[in-house]
Design a protein around this motif. Sequence first.
Motif, mmCIF file in Angstrom:
data_model
loop_
_atom_site.group_PDB
_atom_site.id
_atom_site.type_symbol
_atom_site.label_atom_id
_atom_site.label_comp_id
_atom_site.label_asym_id
_atom_site.label_seq_id
_atom_site.Cartn_x
_atom_site.Cartn_y
_atom_site.Cartn_z
ATOM 1 N N SER A 66 0.547 -37.974 7.067
ATOM 2 C CA SER A 66 0.773 -39.102 7.421
ATOM 3 C C SER A 66 -0.018 -40.229 7.215
ATOM 4 C CB SER A 66 1.337 -40.029 8.737
ATOM 5 O OG SER A 66 -0.159 -39.580 9.630
ATOM 6 N N LYS A 67 -1.459 -39.572 6.124
ATOM 7 C CA LYS A 67 -2.390 -40.189 5.914
ATOM 8 C C LYS A 67 -2.079 -40.730 4.421
ATOM 9 C CE LYS A 67 -5.724 -42.485 6.794
ATOM 10 N NZ LYS A 67 -6.007 -43.170 7.947
ATOM 11 N N ILE A 68 -1.608 -39.773 3.942
ATOM 12 C CA ILE A 68 -1.027 -39.369 2.025
ATOM 13 C C ILE A 68 -0.218 -40.327 2.452
ATOM 14 C CG2 ILE A 68 -0.182 -37.845 0.793
ATOM 15 C CD1 ILE A 68 -1.676 -36.034 1.664
ATOM 16 N N ASN A 69 1.453 -40.507 3.628
ATOM 17 C CA ASN A 69 1.830 -41.510 3.468
ATOM 18 C C ASN A 69 1.622 -42.734 2.730
ATOM 19 O OD1 ASN A 69 4.564 -40.216 2.933
ATOM 20 N ND2 ASN A 69 4.903 -39.047 4.332
ATOM 21 N N GLU A 70 1.000 -43.549 3.955
ATOM 22 C CA GLU A 70 0.607 -44.622 4.420
ATOM 23 C C GLU A 70 -0.476 -44.884 3.203
ATOM 24 O OE1 GLU A 70 -2.366 -44.147 8.117
ATOM 25 O OE2 GLU A 70 -3.664 -45.424 7.223
ATOM 26 N N ASP A 71 -1.168 -44.258 2.103
ATOM 27 C CA ASP A 71 -1.831 -44.529 1.061
ATOM 28 C C ASP A 71 -0.580 -45.098 0.415
ATOM 29 O OD1 ASP A 71 -4.360 -45.313 1.607
ATOM 30 O OD2 ASP A 71 -4.713 -43.054 1.447
ATOM 31 N N LEU A 72 0.069 -43.599 0.116
ATOM 32 C CA LEU A 72 0.414 -43.769 -1.631
ATOM 33 C C LEU A 72 1.486 -44.878 -1.186
ATOM 34 C CD1 LEU A 72 1.981 -40.028 -1.851
ATOM 35 C CD2 LEU A 72 0.532 -41.477 -3.581
ATOM 36 N N LYS A 73 1.715 -45.409 0.007
ATOM 37 C CA LYS A 73 3.095 -46.651 0.331
ATOM 38 C C LYS A 73 1.997 -47.921 -0.323
ATOM 39 C CE LYS A 73 5.476 -46.907 4.039
ATOM 40 N NZ LYS A 73 5.670 -46.694 5.465
ATOM 41 N N ARG A 74 1.349 -47.900 -0.174
ATOM 42 C CA ARG A 74 -0.387 -49.180 -0.433
ATOM 43 C C ARG A 74 -0.286 -48.511 -2.781
ATOM 44 N NH1 ARG A 74 -5.461 -49.905 -1.220
ATOM 45 N NH2 ARG A 74 -6.090 -47.575 -0.837
ATOM 46 N N TYR A 75 -0.710 -47.644 -2.395
ATOM 47 C CA TYR A 75 -0.471 -47.906 -4.088
ATOM 48 C C TYR A 75 0.441 -47.831 -5.373
ATOM 49 C CZ TYR A 75 -5.534 -45.681 -3.937
ATOM 50 O OH TYR A 75 -6.771 -45.731 -2.725
ATOM 51 N N GLU A 76 1.792 -47.749 -4.619
ATOM 52 C CA GLU A 76 3.027 -47.933 -4.985
ATOM 53 C C GLU A 76 3.349 -49.577 -5.313
ATOM 54 O OE1 GLU A 76 7.081 -45.346 -3.612
ATOM 55 O OE2 GLU A 76 5.847 -46.867 -2.578
ATOM 56 N N THR A 77 2.157 -50.941 -4.880
ATOM 57 C CA THR A 77 2.265 -52.109 -4.560
ATOM 58 C C THR A 77 1.483 -52.543 -6.045
ATOM 59 O OG1 THR A 77 0.949 -52.332 -2.919
ATOM 60 C CG2 THR A 77 2.965 -52.703 -2.403
ATOM 61 N N MET A 78 0.100 -51.316 -6.413
ATOM 62 C CA MET A 78 -0.874 -51.250 -7.002
ATOM 63 C C MET A 78 -0.594 -51.024 -8.574
ATOM 64 S SD MET A 78 -3.848 -50.294 -4.423
ATOM 65 C CE MET A 78 -5.233 -50.934 -5.831
ATOM 66 N N SER A 79 -1.038 -51.662 -9.338
ATOM 67 C CA SER A 79 -1.256 -51.671 -11.229
ATOM 68 C C SER A 79 -1.788 -50.759 -11.238
ATOM 69 C CB SER A 79 -1.316 -53.092 -12.430
ATOM 70 O OG SER A 79 -2.918 -53.050 -12.178
ATOM 71 N N PRO A 95 0.345 -38.972 -8.207
ATOM 72 C CA PRO A 95 -0.499 -39.121 -8.434
ATOM 73 C C PRO A 95 -1.019 -37.942 -7.743
ATOM 74 C CG PRO A 95 1.345 -40.670 -6.931
ATOM 75 C CD PRO A 95 1.655 -39.770 -7.612
ATOM 76 N N ILE A 96 -2.845 -37.959 -7.661
ATOM 77 C CA ILE A 96 -3.357 -36.124 -6.638
ATOM 78 C C ILE A 96 -3.900 -36.275 -5.689
ATOM 79 C CG2 ILE A 96 -5.362 -35.355 -8.166
ATOM 80 C CD1 ILE A 96 -4.966 -37.096 -10.542
ATOM 81 N N VAL A 97 -3.681 -34.925 -5.255
ATOM 82 C CA VAL A 97 -4.210 -35.041 -4.260
ATOM 83 C C VAL A 97 -5.594 -33.744 -4.437
ATOM 84 C CG1 VAL A 97 -4.260 -34.203 -1.647
ATOM 85 C CG2 VAL A 97 -2.335 -36.299 -2.689
ATOM 86 N N THR A 98 -6.546 -34.357 -3.793
ATOM 87 C CA THR A 98 -7.177 -33.183 -3.930
ATOM 88 C C THR A 98 -7.515 -32.814 -2.486
ATOM 89 O OG1 THR A 98 -9.156 -34.423 -3.788
ATOM 90 C CG2 THR A 98 -8.218 -33.519 -5.869
ATOM 91 N N PHE A 99 -8.128 -31.251 -2.110
ATOM 92 C CA PHE A 99 -9.011 -30.979 -1.367
ATOM 93 C C PHE A 99 -10.339 -30.218 -0.973
ATOM 94 C CE2 PHE A 99 -4.206 -30.116 -0.561
ATOM 95 C CZ PHE A 99 -4.139 -31.424 0.983
ATOM 96 N N ILE A 100 -11.617 -30.499 -1.144
ATOM 97 C CA ILE A 100 -12.372 -30.044 -0.530
ATOM 98 C C ILE A 100 -13.087 -29.177 -0.046
ATOM 99 C CG2 ILE A 100 -15.069 -30.660 -1.081
ATOM 100 C CD1 ILE A 100 -13.606 -31.738 -3.455
ATOM 101 N N ASP A 101 -13.435 -27.748 -0.776
ATOM 102 C CA ASP A 101 -13.805 -26.951 0.465
ATOM 103 C C ASP A 101 -14.687 -25.992 -0.372
ATOM 104 O OD1 ASP A 101 -14.310 -25.619 2.336
ATOM 105 O OD2 ASP A 101 -12.120 -23.955 2.756
ATOM 106 N N THR A 102 -15.973 -26.188 -0.926
ATOM 107 C CA THR A 102 -16.734 -25.180 -1.878
ATOM 108 C C THR A 102 -17.819 -25.545 -1.381
ATOM 109 O OG1 THR A 102 -17.343 -24.936 -3.939
ATOM 110 C CG2 THR A 102 -16.911 -26.960 -3.108
ATOM 111 N N PRO A 103 -18.899 -23.887 -1.438
ATOM 112 C CA PRO A 103 -19.908 -24.394 -1.031
ATOM 113 C C PRO A 103 -21.089 -25.011 -1.908
ATOM 114 C CG PRO A 103 -19.618 -22.016 -1.166
ATOM 115 C CD PRO A 103 -18.352 -22.343 -1.806
ATOM 116 N N GLY A 104 -20.439 -25.036 -3.576
ATOM 117 C CA GLY A 104 -21.060 -25.325 -4.596
ATOM 118 C C GLY A 104 -20.575 -25.113 -5.575
#
Lengths: 287, 320
Positions: free
Chosen positions: B283-296, B151-160
Amino acid sequence: MSIIDWFNQREKIEDRSKKLDIPGDLWVKCYKCSDILYLKDLESSKKVCPSCKYHFRITPEERLQYLFDSNSFEEAEDSIRAVDFLKFRDTEEYKDRLEKARKKTKHADAIIIGVAKIKKRTVNVGIMDFSFMGGSMGSVVGEKITRLIELALENHHPLVMFTSSGGARMQEGIMSLMQMAKTSAALQLLAKKKIPYISVLCDPTMGGTSASFAMLGDINIGEPGALIGFAGPRVIEQTVREKLPKGFQRAEFLLKHGMLDMVVERQSMRDTLAHLVNVLDPHRKPV
Amino acid sequence: MKPLDFEKPLDELYAKIDELRRLSAEGQVDLSDEIASIEKRAEKLRNEVFSNLTPHQILQIARHPNRPDTFGLSMLVFDDFVELHGDRQFRDDPSIVGGIAQLGTHRVMVIGHQKGHDTKEKIYRNFGMPHPEGYRKALRLMHMAEKFNMPIVTFIDTPGAYPGKEAEERGQSEAIARNLREMSGLSVPVITFVIGEGGSGGALGIAVSNRIYMLEYAVYSVISPEGCASILFRDADQANYAAEKLKITAGDISNLGIGDGVLKEPLGGAHNDWPHVSETIRSKINEDLKRYETMSPEEVFQERYDKFRSFGKFEDPVKA
């Protein structure tokens, strides 16, 4: 001459100029070489200056007329309308700007889409209109492009897009930005289905438009002299604090830097497009 | 640390408290009552200030020099972050950083903008404004993630994205456009956190994601309020007003259906407590990754495609 005679004289001169009745739109001055051009000549040369080859910006109707088989265009999805969901107001309200642009261009928004024939071969075509709020991409432009791509996914005909846009439409805030992703995502499906996409980048193609569907053609074609880029030249000059060289961000510059496959003059655009579409299309049947 | 404009009255109260404490400590008088009362006032004022922030004030917090950054969060949220460099074509762009990390039993690819904190680092990082090679590095890492099913996690912090000469020559538009198209086709989930400034195409170039979370005082905008003001109003001083009109705050982004949630920040902003913020994100990532484990992979792709396909507000009399 008494002062009264002078006034009478002046009225006569005014009368005479009224009688001459020169229609203001018979002659056009070329923006680039300042040559005075007879409008009929300019139209017969597809709005390309005969002296310096400057390509005038043209309306979607003119583009259809110059490039596609006559009366072959069938417009699709022409009932979608922009809404002012942010209640955006700058020097004018967004909904007033929309109203004005609709009156001026007779179009609902900054793009028309549909199917047309080029040398008897059917293609899906989208043509942006710079005179509609700078060709800016809001929800309607993004949705229409996406639906055009979806149409191509159904009918398997190649997609040809003519871009002319200052970028995302600020009056729709973040929603305009998301149109970049929406259109590019749809192009991903088109690529998977191996349907050819030719992007013709016309003057100007900037910002969010160039940084999404405009640059994603299997073949990218530039119109001569078209300004194409991510940031506007003024913004760049302010950032790097130097004057940009002549020809910077013009189609020929992009060709040199590997961003375009070719720069094609309007005179030969129809032949080029017809040929490319014909050769690329894996779904083609002989016409 | 220089306080933000709207924090100045607060800062003065805290200065007073410090002074009273010092006097107390010197043992001349017992000032504990006064201190307690001023502390109470400060607490009340702080709550007031932070519950009535204007979009322009929020923008200032989003741009705070001590805002948590991609590097910091990569270290705090994950275990064993290993940075990877370069786009394999031109150079390594320090404005976008990325690498492999672990989170419990999960392996993830982390990618994000890096603005820098002090002047030297800011210049090295080009203030978090990537060149095309930054986006190409990001795309290389995303394709690698897909290859190894991470899985990919991205952090956004740019003026552009950087509006510069070389950036144009090397195809800033093409680089961003390609990322938008390729990200939409990824078979692994992408989770995005807008941690500071979400600056237009420069942000979106690594944010075509299944989930988009906004930190409470982060912003996401089609154009900087300053840029908008100077183009539409021909007056850069209208930036306050533009910030309001553009609807750039975390709440606005969620209300428009683009953000998937607002992550609460500690009072006073995330710059005051990085570990707190990283705990929320973890905790947000953990929660989401649990969900994605069940998805194809197809379901993961489709979820993201449908999300972006739905974006847009317009009238359609035919389909209505």
